[in-house]
Design a protein around this motif. Structure first.
Motif, PDB file in Angstrom:
ATOM      1  N   GLU A 540       0.844  -1.191   0.000  1.00  9.94           N
ATOM      2  CA  GLU A 540       0.000   0.000   0.000  1.00  9.94           C
ATOM      3  C   GLU A 540       0.880   1.240   0.000  1.00  9.94           C
ATOM      4  O   GLU A 540       1.848   1.332   0.752  1.00  9.94           O
ATOM      5  CB  GLU A 540      -0.918   0.007   1.221  1.00  9.94           C
ATOM      6  N   PRO A 548       2.520   7.914  -6.082  1.00 11.34           N
ATOM      7  CA  PRO A 548       1.064   8.043  -6.198  1.00 11.34           C
ATOM      8  C   PRO A 548       0.361   7.224  -5.123  1.00 11.34           C
ATOM      9  O   PRO A 548       0.896   6.241  -4.604  1.00 11.34           O
ATOM     10  CB  PRO A 548       0.775   7.485  -7.602  1.00 11.34           C
ATOM     11  N   LEU A 549      -0.843   7.630  -4.786  1.00 13.10           N
ATOM     12  CA  LEU A 549      -1.640   6.941  -3.777  1.00 13.10           C
ATOM     13  C   LEU A 549      -2.300   5.717  -4.391  1.00 13.10           C
ATOM     14  O   LEU A 549      -2.866   5.791  -5.482  1.00 13.10           O
ATOM     15  CB  LEU A 549      -2.703   7.892  -3.219  1.00 13.10           C
ATOM     16  N   GLY A 550      -2.243   4.587  -3.689  1.00  9.87           N
ATOM     17  CA  GLY A 550      -2.925   3.398  -4.181  1.00  9.87           C
ATOM     18  C   GLY A 550      -2.182   2.119  -3.844  1.00  9.87           C
ATOM     19  O   GLY A 550      -1.363   2.068  -2.931  1.00  9.87           O
ATOM     20  N   THR A 551      -2.484   1.063  -4.592  1.00 10.41           N
ATOM     21  CA  THR A 551      -1.875  -0.255  -4.428  1.00 10.41           C
ATOM     22  C   THR A 551      -0.809  -0.445  -5.500  1.00 10.41           C
ATOM     23  O   THR A 551      -1.097  -0.326  -6.701  1.00 10.41           O
ATOM     24  CB  THR A 551      -2.929  -1.366  -4.538  1.00 10.41           C
ATOM     25  N   ASP A 660       5.631  12.581  -8.747  1.00 10.36           N
ATOM     26  CA  ASP A 660       5.286  11.216  -8.374  1.00 10.36           C
ATOM     27  C   ASP A 660       5.782  10.262  -9.448  1.00 10.36           C
ATOM     28  O   ASP A 660       5.586  10.505 -10.656  1.00 10.36           O
ATOM     29  CB  ASP A 660       3.774  11.062  -8.218  1.00 10.36           C
ATOM     30  N   LEU A 702       1.145   0.864 -10.584  1.00  9.76           N
ATOM     31  CA  LEU A 702      -0.014   1.212  -9.765  1.00  9.76           C
ATOM     32  C   LEU A 702      -1.227   0.475 -10.332  1.00  9.76           C
ATOM     33  O   LEU A 702      -1.744   0.830 -11.391  1.00  9.76           O
ATOM     34  CB  LEU A 702      -0.240   2.718  -9.772  1.00  9.76           C
ATOM     35  N   ASN A 704      -4.151  -0.038  -8.632  1.00 11.84           N
ATOM     36  CA  ASN A 704      -5.421   0.486  -8.148  1.00 11.84           C
ATOM     37  C   ASN A 704      -5.134   1.760  -7.364  1.00 11.84           C
ATOM     38  O   ASN A 704      -4.162   1.836  -6.620  1.00 11.84           O
ATOM     39  CB  ASN A 704      -6.147  -0.545  -7.265  1.00 11.84           C
ATOM     40  N   SER A 705      -5.991   2.756  -7.545  1.00 10.00           N
ATOM     41  CA  SER A 705      -5.804   4.028  -6.848  1.00 10.00           C
ATOM     42  C   SER A 705      -6.257   3.975  -5.397  1.00 10.00           C
ATOM     43  O   SER A 705      -6.062   4.939  -4.653  1.00 10.00           O
ATOM     44  CB  SER A 705      -6.565   5.145  -7.577  1.00 10.00           C
TER      45      SER A 705
END
Length: 737
Positions: A540, A548-551, A660, A702, A704-705
């Motif tokens: 995570e 970037p934010l996500g998985t 990012d 990435l 998934n966000s």
């Protein structure tokens, strides 16, 4: 007699001579308890008494006494091997009619008894030396009280002996310090326990290196003013039990000094301890000469371990003081070697040094060393690092595992670090000459067969790799801050912009390396990898700056290719051939917008790329940031897609943390297979003394966000397809399958 002699000295009131008093009753009681403890343990038949104190008294009545034959056989086995393993203890027990634990406890008690006898003998020797020193002090005192003229033999004027008296006082202080050290008596309430096995004098330096190096026992910084106890619960690696008792820091001192002695011997350039490697770039250790010349300071090598020891020398663009400051700072040391060090930290600072510099600095550290491949496990080592200045412009920095501090513990189950480090000598114009030594013992069974020849050659973790990485990184630091270095495509960049782009590229490369080896962040293994399968991991990404934010999904695989490292690296770093393997190149070509060289070799560079069709349409939303580097130990090509607007901020000197990115790339090393015995490439040979190359592909994507999203089968299939397509394109472009 000795005690009456000391009483006489006290009555004469020799205050300035600082004679130490001894508690004979305490010493006698300690010896009596020690002897009684040893005799009690000799008869113990099992270790259950320790676990159940309530049954101790009843079980002692049934102590087993060995027969003369059993005792004789045990003594004979002890002389041959005082530390038998479990199998040897079982065989000996069956032969003598004893249980394995009885044999185990007998050997433990016998070692304790032997240690006690040696200590008693050494104490008697030290007492004799103390008597001699006391007599010498009395003679010097009498000479000062009754001065005699050397010319006429009559009484001398006291003023004439002022200089002689000064020399006597200095000599007296030196003898007193030496006596304190030999007896292990604390100074300023600092506990000091000399390790006699580590205190052996250093033999004459071999070879003609031109370095006048010496190590003194009183050479630490402000060690006498520190807290003599370490925090409890030291963790010696993931698979080793923690130490539940405090450790005396003086043990670290002796280990550091012994390791420094050994490093200095190993750093001699013309020493018979080394064989020159076949490529002529480094040296490997002559194990036979080493075992006959140097006594190991951290114990004997485990039976299932192999030795990896190399030496290399190089010139770097940095002075000795600046390099020492970097090596003694865990964060800066990690940044200097991003491809070798996955993670590093300082556990405890034992000494900060003296004189305003790092001379005498000693600290306890932990590090994770990596080879960029899922086929080589990360080496986790807990060690001490000691810094010593031997002369003006000459420094030594040495590491050694701390598994000698407690018997039976190791820094890590699969690896231990013998005295390793570097000797740094200043040269004109701000350069330094670095002699690097790497000496490691490890379990080769945990390493995949493809990488065993590489590790044996020293190109995986050896001195050549450290020196080559240091040279390349120092060239980068000099180039990125120089006002005379221009970009290769004549783009005008101010120094702040070059530094900002350089910091972004360094962060990208470091994230790629730690993603391949999973040394940073908490990765969850989705699919275990080997030489045939892709290793998949996920994590995570929440609140990580520059990500970037996500998985995030990481996919890594290592393959063997029958082409040379130079040819493979040239193919992958060429933007004109990028269309063979990069899915972002729709028309098969890329255009270079920016090129910043990182040193004299122009292939070591930072580039900014864009697709040709996007350039013609004047619709650029994403760019490709790429960093390439190569040296004798291998090559690296790392790239990441970056946002154009964010890069515009960086290119004018803005903060690079606003960009990012998730890096991907390739790590290339020679396979080190014998040319005569290994496969050859499609051109009939590699041309560089190696049969082929080991290529590691690493992708971070990435998927998934949402950070808490679960990984789907479609995502795994997509990544597997991307890896397969990339490998197929590389093989097709090189015309080899």
């Amino acid at each position: 007699m000795f005690w009456s002699f000391l009483q006489k000295l006290k009555m004469e009131n020799f205050g300035e001579m600082c004679f130490m008093s001894f508690d004979s009753g305490a010493m006698g009681r300690a010896r009596e308890n020690e002897s009684r403890s040893g005799s009690d343990n000799m008869g113990t038949a099992s270790g259950d008494d320790r676990e159940n104190p309530g049954n101790r008294s009843s079980k002692r009545k049934n102590n087993y006494r060995h027969t003369p034959f059993q005792t004789q056989e045990l003594e004979t086995s002890f002389k041959e091997n005082p530390h038998p393993d479990e199998k040897a203890r079982q065989d000996l027990g069956r032969r003598l009619g004893l249980e394995e634990r009885q044999v185990k406890f007998w050997f433990q008690n016998r070692r304790t008894q032997m240690k006690s006898q040696v200590e008693h003998y050494e104490n008697s020797i030290l007492k004799q030396e103390n008597d001699k020193l006391c007599i010498e002090n009395i003679a010097m005192k009498d000479a000062i009280r009754n001065p005699i003229c050397g010319k006429c033999g009559g009484p001398a004027i006291l003023g004439e002996l002022q200089m002689e008296q000064h020399h006597l006082i200095i000599e007296n202080a030196r003898l007193r310090d030496e006596l304190n050290w030999r007896l292990g008596i604390p100074e300023n309430n600092f506990t000091f326990k000399p390790l006699l096995s580590l205190a052996s004098p250093m033999p004459p330096i071999m070879g003609n290196s031109g370095l006048d190096l010496a190590v003194g026992r009183k050479s630490f910084g402000s060690l006498n003013s520190i807290d003599p106890k370490l925090p409890t619960g030291l963790d010696f690696g993931n698979q080793a039990s923690s130490v539940d008792v405090p450790l005396d820091k003086s043990l670290f001192e002796d280990l550091a000094l012994a390791a420094t002695d050994e490093l200095i011997k190993l750093a001699q350039l013309n020493s018979p301890l080394w064989f020159r490697s076949l490529d002529g770039c480094g040296k490997t250790l002559n194990l036979k000469e080493y075992s006959s010349t140097i006594s190991p300071c951290i114990g004997m090598k485990p039976d299932h371990f192999v030795t990896e020891a190399t030496q290399a020398t190089g010139t770097v663009i940095i002075n000795s003081v600046a390099l020492v400051e970097i090596l003694m700072d865990a964060k800066r040391w990690m940044e200097m070697f991003p491809c070798i060090i996955g993670r590093a930290s300082t556990i405890d600072v034992i000494s900060n040094g003296m004189g305003g510099n790092k001379n005498g600095a000693l600290q306890l550290m932990h590090a994770e060393f990596q080879v960029l491949s899922p086929l080589v496990p990360v080496r986790q080592v807990k060690f001490i690092r000691f810094c010593k200045q031997h002369a003006k412009g000459i420094w030594a920095v040495v590491d050694v595992s701390v598994d000698a501090i407690r018997e039976g513990s190791r820094a890590h189950a699969d690896c231990r670090r013998l005295p390793s480090g570097c000797v740094i000598q200043d040269m004109p114009n701000g350069y330094s000459k670095v002699t690097w030594v790497e000496h490691t013992e490890y379990d080769a069974n945990v390493v995949h067969q493809l990488y065993r020849p590489l590790l044996s050659s020293g190109l995986g973790f050896g001195a050549q790799k450290w020196v080559a990485s240091l040279q390349r990184q120092c060239e980068y630091l000099a180039a990125i801050t120089s006002s005379t270095i221009h970009s290769g495509d004549h783009t005008v960049l101010n120094p702040a912009a070059r530094r900002s782009i350089g910091e972004l590229a360094q962060r990208m490369t470091r994230n790629f390396c730690t993603g391949v080896c999973a040394t940073v962040h908490k990765w969850e293994v989705v699919q275990a990898g080997n030489a045939d399968n892709i290793k998949l991991m996920m994590r995570e990404s929440i609140g990580n700056p520059g990500e970037p934010l996500g998985t995030v999904l990481s996919a890594v695989i290592t393959v063997w290719l029958p082409v040379s490292c130079q040819r493979l690296f040239g193919f992958l770093q060429n933007e004109k051939k990028r269309g063979h393997w990069d899915v972002l190149c729709q028309d098969g070509s890329m255009q270079r917008m920016l090129h910043i060289p990182k040193g004299q070799d122009l292939v070591n560079s930072i580039s900014l790329l864009r697709t040709s069709d996007a350039a013609s349409a004047n619709q650029i939303s994403m760019l490709i940031l790429q960093e390439t580097c190569t040296d004798v130990s291998g090559s690296l090509v790392v790239h990441a897609a970056v946002n154009t607007e964010a890069m515009n901020v960086v290119m004018v000197g803005g903060d690079s943390s606003c960009v990012d990115l998730l890096p991907s790339g390739f790590a290339i090393v020679p396979d080190c297979f014998p040319v005569s015995g290994g496969p050859i490439d499609c051109n009939g040979g590699s041309g560089d003394g190696s049969s082929g190359s080991l290529l590691t592909l690493g992708f971070q994507i990435l998927v998934n966000s949402l950070p808490a999203a679960k990984l789907t089968t479609e995502s795994i299939d997509t990544v597997n397809s991307l890896i397969a397509r990339t490998l197929q394109g590389i093989k097709a472009g090189l015309q080899c399958n």
